[in-house]
Enzyme design. Structure first.
Site, PDB file in Angstrom:
ATOM      1  CE1 TYR A  16      -3.407  -2.778   0.348  1.00  0.00           C
ATOM      2  CE2 TYR A  16      -2.196  -3.435   2.310  1.00  0.00           C
ATOM      3  CZ  TYR A  16      -3.150  -3.689   1.345  1.00  0.00           C
ATOM      4  OH  TYR A  16      -3.844  -4.873   1.370  1.00  0.00           O
ATOM      5  CB  THR A  88      -7.762   0.513  19.870  1.00  0.00           C
ATOM      6  OG1 THR A  88      -6.659   1.382  19.633  1.00  0.00           O
ATOM      7  CG2 THR A  88      -7.272  -0.909  20.051  1.00  0.00           C
TER       8      THR A  88
END
Length: 178
Positions: A16, A88
């Site tokens: 990426y 998270t």
């Protein structure tokens, strides 16, 4: 015993172009979770970071580090646990391979206090302190936990649950596992 968790995030630059692209893609993000325990001595790299906290109380503020080694921030252990999980922080994308280090690094009480002085928001619009900002524990959802720890090496260790014999028994009335 008080523990703090530090997360280091990176992305797979072989697949990426940037973290914004990797965050939504399979095998895009690596997360290293470090347990940080209050102690007398501190990790040198952690001391470098916390020494700059007087310059960065609010969002958008920054400080320059002349040198910093992520490797030196890690605890002195080759052992870890790993699993496929999620970020998270919002959007909580399930694209993270987590490595949870097996030993803590240490922080002094003064450094912990400096971390607790960090604020959410900007200087002209301060919000609550940046403390207790954790996501509730999530269900495992059949994720596999893997480790490189050789438990056979520690057979005589006094760990009451490590060698507990566990068995599954078929339920005749409900053919599943109990």
């Amino acid at each position: 015993m008080l523990f703090v968790l530090v997360q280091i995030l990176g992305f797979n630059s072989d697949l990426y172009g940037n973290i914004s692209e990797a965050i939504t893609k399979s095998q895009g993000i690596i997360g290293i979770a470090l347990l940080v325990q209050v102690g007398e001595e501190t990790n040198f790299e952690l001391r470098l970071l916390t020494s700059q906290l007087t310059s960065v109380h609010f969002k958008g503020q920054q400080a320059v580090l002349n040198s910093f080694s992520v490797r030196e921030l890690l605890p002195d252990t080759p052992f870890y646990t790993t699993y496929e999980g999620s970020l998270t922080m919002p959007g909580c994308h399930e694209t993270v391979t987590w490595l949870v280090m097996n030993k803590p690094i240490y922080i002094t009480v003064q450094q912990l206090y400096a971390l607790r002085q960090l604020m959410q928001g900007e200087p002209d619009n301060p919000k609550a302190p940046l403390v207790n900002n954790f996501r509730p524990t999530q269900a495992r959802h059949r994720r596999l936990l893997r480790t490189n720890i050789d438990f056979n090496q520690y057979k005589n260790a006094a760990c009451p649950t490590m060698y507990k014999d566990m068995f599954y028994r078929a339920n005749i009335r409900n053919p599943g596992f109990q």
